[in-house]
Write an enzyme that holds these catalytic residues in place. Structure first.
Site, PDB file in Angstrom:
ATOM      1  CG  LEU A  11      43.426  39.542  39.795  1.00 57.78           C
ATOM      2  CD1 LEU A  11      44.522  37.749  39.554  1.00 57.78           C
ATOM      3  CD2 LEU A  11      42.278  38.568  40.832  1.00 57.78           C
ATOM      4  CB  SER A  12      44.488  45.695  41.079  1.00 54.55           C
ATOM      5  OG  SER A  12      45.170  46.882  42.395  1.00 54.55           O
ATOM      6  N   PRO A  13      43.860  45.727  44.803  1.00 46.86           N
ATOM      7  CG  PRO A  13      44.727  45.043  46.264  1.00 46.86           C
ATOM      8  CD  PRO A  13      45.034  44.808  45.780  1.00 46.86           C
TER       9      PRO A  13
END
Length: 199
Positions: A11-13
């Site tokens: 989920l991490s940009p």
């Protein structure tokens, strides 16, 4: 041979913005990569971090500016409010774990494909069809979506415990067998320098 434990969330940009630079660095130094997807919200709860929505507005505003700057600098597209965020990271994480166990494809390409699907293509990485597409594009059997569930769930939970015990508190996080730790895609050059014996 150096070993790098790579703790990350799908989920991490910031994991998205890492692209495949970690894989390039590992290849240059002959280092082995151990991919360890984990539940970032659970990690925050265990290590003093805060979910994005609970951070002070000034921190949220700075993050929004900085991610856009980083993406421009890297020549990457990023959608700051993707259509399917947040979503359930478990299905994509389980598939990555299954692919690592199975072998035969390009694991770095798979991880980046999943993150690109979320942050650039606005697809829902909780959907089996999206994960299957990512698996196939990276040279893996799309059926791993179904066959890797049990082992994936067990390993996903174990990765969280390993991360906490190793001193990990965010993502992406790189831990080298020398004991050196690097947090964030903007520390990849430091990781490279360390493996080269310069840091």
């Amino acid at each position: 041979m150096a070993h790098i434990d790579y703790y990350f969330s799908t989920l991490s940009p910031s994991v998205y913005l890492a692209g495949t630079r970690l894989e390039d660095i590992a290849e240059r130094h002959g280092a082995e990569l151990n991919y360890k997807p984990l539940d970032l919200m659970a990690l925050f709860a265990r290590t003093g971090g805060q979910p994005l929505g609970q951070r002070h507005p000034s921190r949220q505003a700075y993050r929004a500016q900085d991610l856009v700057r980083q993406a421009r600098q890297l020549g990457m597209q990023i959608t700051m409010k993707p259509a399917h965020f947040p979503t359930n990271p478990a299905p994509s994480s389980y598939a990555i774990i299954a692919a690592q166990n199975e072998g035969g494809g390009n694991l770095g390409a798979l991880v980046h494909s999943v993150l690109r699907a979320l942050w650039a293509e606005e697809r829902d990485i909780a959907e089996d069809s999206v994960v299957r597409d990512c698996l196939a594009a990276a040279g893996f059997d799309p059926g791993l979506v179904d066959s890797g569930m049990l082992v994936g769930a067990e390993t996903y939970a174990a990765n969280l415990e390993e991360a906490v015990n190793a001193g990990v508190f965010g993502a992406p996080f790189y831990v080298v067998d020398s004991g050196q730790m690097f947090w964030g895609q903007d520390r990849l050059e430091d990781l490279h320098a360390h493996l080269a014996g310069k840091l």
